[in-house]
Design a protein around this motif. Structure first.
Motif, PDB file in Angstrom:
ATOM      1  N   LEU A 166      23.712 -31.496  -3.954  1.00 18.87           N
ATOM      2  CA  LEU A 166      22.831 -30.594  -3.223  1.00 18.87           C
ATOM      3  C   LEU A 166      22.453 -31.257  -1.906  1.00 18.87           C
ATOM      4  N   LEU A 167      22.762 -30.606  -0.785  1.00 17.44           N
ATOM      5  CA  LEU A 167      22.353 -31.062   0.542  1.00 17.44           C
ATOM      6  C   LEU A 167      21.120 -30.258   0.920  1.00 17.44           C
ATOM      7  N   PHE A 168      19.973 -30.908   0.869  1.00 18.85           N
ATOM      8  CA  PHE A 168      18.673 -30.234   0.886  1.00 18.85           C
ATOM      9  C   PHE A 168      17.886 -30.619   2.128  1.00 18.85           C
ATOM     10  N   CYS A 169      17.160 -29.669   2.695  1.00 20.46           N
ATOM     11  CA  CYS A 169      16.402 -29.860   3.928  1.00 20.46           C
ATOM     12  C   CYS A 169      14.908 -29.703   3.631  1.00 20.46           C
ATOM     13  N   SER A 170      14.138 -30.776   3.865  1.00 24.46           N
ATOM     14  CA  SER A 170      12.728 -30.770   3.495  1.00 24.46           C
ATOM     15  C   SER A 170      11.925 -31.654   4.455  1.00 24.46           C
ATOM     16  N   PRO A 171      11.018 -31.047   5.266  1.00 26.58           N
ATOM     17  CA  PRO A 171      10.776 -29.613   5.486  1.00 26.58           C
ATOM     18  C   PRO A 171      12.035 -28.913   5.998  1.00 26.58           C
ATOM     19  N   HIS A 172      12.043 -27.607   5.838  1.00 23.69           N
ATOM     20  CA  HIS A 172      13.270 -26.865   6.089  1.00 23.69           C
ATOM     21  C   HIS A 172      13.423 -26.472   7.552  1.00 23.69           C
ATOM     22  N   ASN A 173      14.570 -26.783   8.087  1.00 30.28           N
ATOM     23  CA  ASN A 173      14.995 -26.380   9.427  1.00 30.28           C
ATOM     24  C   ASN A 173      16.116 -25.354   9.251  1.00 30.28           C
ATOM     25  N   LYS A 186      10.775 -28.165  -9.494  1.00 28.15           N
ATOM     26  CA  LYS A 186      11.801 -27.311 -10.107  1.00 28.15           C
ATOM     27  C   LYS A 186      13.201 -27.785  -9.712  1.00 28.15           C
ATOM     28  N   ILE A 187      13.364 -28.161  -8.440  1.00 31.82           N
ATOM     29  CA  ILE A 187      14.657 -28.694  -8.002  1.00 31.82           C
ATOM     30  C   ILE A 187      14.957 -29.992  -8.750  1.00 31.82           C
ATOM     31  N   ALA A 188      13.950 -30.852  -8.885  1.00 31.39           N
ATOM     32  CA  ALA A 188      14.137 -32.114  -9.598  1.00 31.39           C
ATOM     33  C   ALA A 188      14.557 -31.870 -11.044  1.00 31.39           C
ATOM     34  N   GLU A 189      13.921 -30.917 -11.683  1.00 30.31           N
ATOM     35  CA  GLU A 189      14.254 -30.601 -13.070  1.00 30.31           C
ATOM     36  C   GLU A 189      15.713 -30.157 -13.194  1.00 30.31           C
ATOM     37  N   VAL A 198      21.331 -35.497  -5.043  1.00 30.65           N
ATOM     38  CA  VAL A 198      20.584 -34.809  -3.986  1.00 30.65           C
ATOM     39  C   VAL A 198      20.585 -35.646  -2.709  1.00 30.65           C
ATOM     40  N   LEU A 199      21.109 -35.061  -1.650  1.00 33.58           N
ATOM     41  CA  LEU A 199      21.043 -35.634  -0.311  1.00 33.58           C
ATOM     42  C   LEU A 199      19.897 -34.929   0.404  1.00 33.58           C
ATOM     43  N   CYS A 200      18.781 -35.635   0.583  1.00 32.65           N
ATOM     44  CA  CYS A 200      17.547 -34.980   1.038  1.00 32.65           C
ATOM     45  C   CYS A 200      17.242 -35.369   2.481  1.00 32.65           C
ATOM     46  N   ASP A 201      17.482 -34.436   3.384  1.00 32.79           N
ATOM     47  CA  ASP A 201      17.218 -34.632   4.813  1.00 32.79           C
ATOM     48  C   ASP A 201      15.731 -34.373   5.067  1.00 32.79           C
ATOM     49  N   THR A 215       5.782 -33.682   0.373  1.00 31.16           N
ATOM     50  CA  THR A 215       6.037 -34.626  -0.711  1.00 31.16           C
ATOM     51  C   THR A 215       7.462 -35.142  -0.589  1.00 31.16           C
ATOM     52  N   VAL A 216       7.615 -36.449  -0.527  1.00 29.76           N
ATOM     53  CA  VAL A 216       8.962 -37.035  -0.501  1.00 29.76           C
ATOM     54  C   VAL A 216       9.620 -36.751  -1.841  1.00 29.76           C
ATOM     55  N   PHE A 217      10.778 -36.126  -1.802  1.00 27.16           N
ATOM     56  CA  PHE A 217      11.412 -35.611  -3.018  1.00 27.16           C
ATOM     57  C   PHE A 217      11.601 -36.686  -4.079  1.00 27.16           C
ATOM     58  N   GLN A 218      12.136 -37.835  -3.710  1.00 30.90           N
ATOM     59  CA  GLN A 218      12.515 -38.814  -4.725  1.00 30.90           C
ATOM     60  C   GLN A 218      11.317 -39.477  -5.391  1.00 30.90           C
TER      61      GLN A 218
END
Length: 393
Positions: A166-173, A186-189, A198-201, A215-218
């Motif tokens: 999953l290439l994820f954008c957070s906050p979303h652009n 939910k994404i983590a679950e 998860v590649l979290c930009d 919130t930092v995803f990891q």
């Protein structure tokens, strides 16, 4: 305010990417500022300007790595601003987040694999996937009062053994969502249950409007550390994109080795001496500058929101949750993408990132860069107002 957020730098002869793009369309018109590519139309913080001058008086610009002061600055910022506890050994410096994403996809997927994205989304995501012979797998955001994630579809897609990234954008652009903790959980679950990497930009993670929290995803679950790469940088926050330095956080030792191997294989080089020093100064000395910047962005987003609400209510500019990018809904104009782009550039002399480049769900939208002096935003809106009235909108 203590700092200058009112002067408009003239970047017309400085090699600025977006200014040069604009000048291909209008080369002889003064006073027009492009509001497209996401760097800022502000002077850099004076601490960085003066600090780099002093640094140049005493340094040699040879091959450079981060020193202890640099790592301390990065670690301190991540803890102070994001409650993100990072060890020095987790940090890998790269000359930008985009090449780092290319390297991660190259290493952690193989040709033909699917990489999940949530469009409309930052368009280099698509290039990082398709240029390396991976498959773009779309989980489009759902447009309601505000955008939300289609968790049912995400669950379905991640059950496919080919779609394990999953290439994820957070906050979303570009839609400017700051994902709520419950959404990220939910994404983590799903990621943990379906063995998704998860590649979290998180490059925009400093830009959070009043009333919201990033919130930092990891950090949500210890189990995410072995399946997450977090991409951060000072470039958006302090207008340092030209310094070509990002901080990639990988806590799992084996994943870190694999990522570095991919960087080496792709010959993605080390960063610059000035980039390291600029980052160090920014994180150590420019926090009050950044806090004032957030106030300016918040004022500009309210300006553009109220402009449309009061003058052209069929066009929507939702208030931001994060980033400094306003995602404006022009669909009521009933123009094709080509017509909207021509209307903006040729009629309004308004240079934006058009929505179609962000993929599914982007048609009929445009992205305004609000990181500019208030007067610059007002002048752009005045030109737009004149042309909208001419067509009765």
């Amino acid at each position: 305010m203590k700092y200058d957020f009112t002067s408009q730098p003239d970047r017309s002869g400085q090699g600025s990417n977006k200014w040069m793009q604009m000048q291909k369309v209008i080369s002889d018109e003064k006073g027009i500022v492009p509001l497209s590519v996401a760097d800022m139309e502000f002077k850099i913080p004076p601490q960085i300007r003066d600090g780099l001058k002093e640094y140049l008086d005493q340094t040699v610009l040879g091959y450079t790595r981060g020193n202890e002061e640099y790592y301390h600055a990065v670690i301190s910022w991540l803890k102070r601003r994001h409650d993100f506890d990072v060890e020095k050994s987790w940090i890998i410096e790269t000359p930008g987040i985009v090449p780092a994403i290319f390297a991660a996809i190259n290493e952690f997927t193989k040709k033909g694999d699917g990489v999940i994205v949530m469009p409309p989304v930052y368009y280099p995501f698509f290039e990082a996937i398709k240029l390396q012979d991976r498959e773009i797998v779309e989980c489009p955001l759902i447009k309601e009062e505000k955008y939300r994630i289609d968790f049912d579809l995400l669950e379905e897609l991640t059950r496919d053994p080919k779609n394990k990234t999953l290439l994820f954008c957070s906050p979303h652009n570009p839609v400017a969502r700051v994902w709520e903790k419950e959404e990220l959980e939910k994404i983590a679950e799903i990621a943990i249950k379906n063995d998704v990497f998860v590649l979290c930009d998180e490059i925009h993670f400093d830009f959070v409007m009043p009333g919201y929290k990033h919130t930092v995803f990891q950090t949500l679950d210890e189990r995410l550390k072995e399946r997450t790469i977090t991409f951060t940088a000072p470039s958006k926050s302090f207008n340092l994109a030209g310094m070509m330095l990002s901080n990639i956080v990988i806590s799992d030792e084996e994943n870190k080795k694999r990522f570095i191997k991919s960087m080496d294989r792709m010959s993605i080089s080390t960063c610059t001496a000035l980039g390291y020093k600029a980052c160090e100064i920014a994180y150590n000395e420019c926090e009050d500058w950044f806090d004032e910047l957030i106030q300016v962005i918040d004022g500009n987003q309210k300006l553009i929101h109220n402009f449309f609400k009061e003058n052209h209510p069929s066009i929507k500019a939702d208030l931001l949750e994060g980033t400094y990018l306003s995602w404006v809904d022009f669909r009521s104009l009933e123009m094709t993408d080509e017509e909207l782009e021509e209307f903006c550039e040729k009629k309004c002399k308004l240079f934006l990132d058009q929505g179609y480049i962000f993929g599914t769900g982007g048609s009929g939208f445009a992205r305004f860069n609000l990181a500019a002096p208030k007067k610059t935003i007002e002048e752009a809106l005045e030109r737009l107002d004149i042309e909208l009235k001419k067509i009765g909108k």
